[in-house]
Write an enzyme that holds these catalytic residues in place. Sequence first.
Site, mmCIF file in Angstrom:
data_model
loop_
_atom_site.group_PDB
_atom_site.id
_atom_site.type_symbol
_atom_site.label_atom_id
_atom_site.label_comp_id
_atom_site.label_asym_id
_atom_site.label_seq_id
_atom_site.Cartn_x
_atom_site.Cartn_y
_atom_site.Cartn_z
ATOM 1 N N HIS A 1 -12.468 0.635 -0.188
ATOM 2 C CA HIS A 1 -11.011 0.556 -0.341
ATOM 3 C C HIS A 1 -10.285 0.025 0.882
ATOM 4 C CE1 HIS A 1 -10.425 3.917 2.299
ATOM 5 N NE2 HIS A 1 -9.188 4.133 1.946
ATOM 6 N N GLY A 2 -10.985 -0.152 2.002
ATOM 7 C CA GLY A 2 -10.288 -0.608 3.206
ATOM 8 C C GLY A 2 -11.246 -0.705 4.359
ATOM 9 N N HIS B 1 0.854 -1.194 0.000
ATOM 10 C CA HIS B 1 0.000 0.000 0.000
ATOM 11 C C HIS B 1 0.886 1.239 0.000
ATOM 12 C CE1 HIS B 1 -2.933 2.752 2.437
ATOM 13 N NE2 HIS B 1 -3.124 2.919 1.151
ATOM 14 N N SER C 1 -6.317 -9.074 4.442
ATOM 15 C CA SER C 1 -6.988 -8.365 3.361
ATOM 16 C C SER C 1 -8.056 -9.237 2.713
ATOM 17 C CB SER C 1 -5.982 -8.017 2.252
ATOM 18 O OG SER C 1 -4.801 -7.516 2.775
#
Lengths: 480, 140
Positions: free
Chosen positions: A403-404, A234, A384
Amino acid sequence: MSELRMERLDDFRWQIPRQGNMRVPGIIYASERLMRSMGKDESPKQVANVAHLPGIVQYSLAMPDMHWGYGFPIGGVAAFDMQEGIISPGGVGYDINCGCRLMTTRLTLQEIRPRLKDLVTALFQNVPSGVGSTGPIKLKGKEEKKVLTDGARWAVENGYGTTEDLDHTEEGGTLDGADPDMVSTRAMERGREQLGTLGSGNHFLEIEVVEEIFDPAAAAGFGLEKGQIAVMLHSGSRGLGHQVCDDYLARMVKHIGDLGVELPDRQLACAYLNSSRGKEYLAAMACAANYAWANRQMLMHWTRETFEKTLGMGSNAVGMRLLYDICHNIAKIETLPVDGKDQTLCVHRKGATRALPAGHPLVPLAYRHVGQPVLIPGDMGSGSYVLAGTDKALEETFGSSCHGAGRVMSRSQATKSSRGRSITRDMADRGVIVMASGRGTLQEEIPEAYKNLDWVVDVVHRAGIAKKVARLRALGCIKG
Amino acid sequence: MKEKTFRLFDHTADLGVEIFGGSREELFVHAALAVVELTTDPERIDPVLERRFSVEGLDLNDLFVNYLREVLYLVNGDGFLIREVTVEMEDSCRLRAKLRGEPFTPGKHRINKEIKAVTYHQVSVEKTAKGWKGRVIFDV
């Protein structure tokens, strides 16, 4: 606007009806339990603020990882008409083309378990990270311009990786329309020594293992199998991207009167897409996006090298392959269906990803039968998710997803609540080796500071705007 | 005890800072020094070199943002760590700043936190009963 009115549309969508000077309604994707914490900060108001912008199409959206940003909420998606609409540097964010890349390997957990500590240590040594870190390369003026126009392609042409990597990168790792003359001297200076560095804050490099497969066919299509070792990375465009955003934000605020509309927040300062200022920003933003892709391509190359060297194995045996590289801070000119008719739009995704369905021409050929891979990193040490884009995303969210995990605790709250704890030891107890350059980074990034990743992904999956393919568990992590 | 010149307030993703000063000028001086104190240990910075800049804004809030933007560029972009600041304000839209400090030297200085950008979101500069108060959210 006084108290914000909000109503529930269905299990996973909440609507902010048009009120005050909003041009379109706002829609937030969330479950009831996520909404409980979201409602507390200013992010719903920011969704409403974005709906004030000229030329916004259909609605101002927020994904379930939404949290309080500045201007746009983090997790915000908004599309603008090319003739009447705007482009907003604040709607892209400071870290232009901040994003993730996931690399798979031929290695299994069993094989690397005894070498895990060595691997994390070697990665920590070989991949430059931390505040103000500089890379091994000092770019000369002409070369830096090549990075800005060519992106990841520049990196591959200079020996960092293979052309196959480019096929598995959003936009092939090069955004068209980049013009280095639109990038300020300050931004160029900041970019010169930072290429090939991870950065600080929430940026990381993580060794993970595929723990659970939800969709065997899609997982096979992505080359994922249970027990396989993978690496998630990232990072973004470093100081150069920040400077580009800041330069154009300042210019747009200076000429805010030219817009002819009142903005609820100066951080939303913008320019019409068909104005010279708007076009100049897009050309500079593309440069920063390309810088970020070159950056991640180089970081991946060193990760590959480090694995091979540390494990004493050849590149075939390690088999580190780029599954996908996705950006989550960007504005893109895309042709998308609006009420069943294709329309060219400028889609802002600020802390949101693209999520295109199977069959879409922008999905890499190798994955076209599955859908575009959507990479969703969690908080430190939690691992993830890999998802795949869907038709519903194209219909409802301009082909976008989350996105997260999204922060739920401020950095100072996180630091306070972790006082007296050894985060490295806590993480080790959970089976994750962590190394960090910055003082305080680990404290700010404790897992409790983030929303529950499973809850966030559950909303996306059940709302149908991306489907779960696999979950990965963290084994070792390097923080900036 | 020395009165606190700034304090942090909670913002989910970033860093909110409230700064205080007896006058507008002092508030601006304290704001620059707060940026430095959040970045590194100011005691280790020797004021051996001087930098100057002038900055303009649409109003006092915009001036505050543009001023902090220049300070951040000096620190992050130029690696110039600041120990002393003087600010001369012409009016609410224009100021001149003189800053003394030295270049970042690895080994001597340690960067604890990187303040990446200054945002306009909820920025304010206002007069209070005790003097002046500024409020700003930094991207970190």
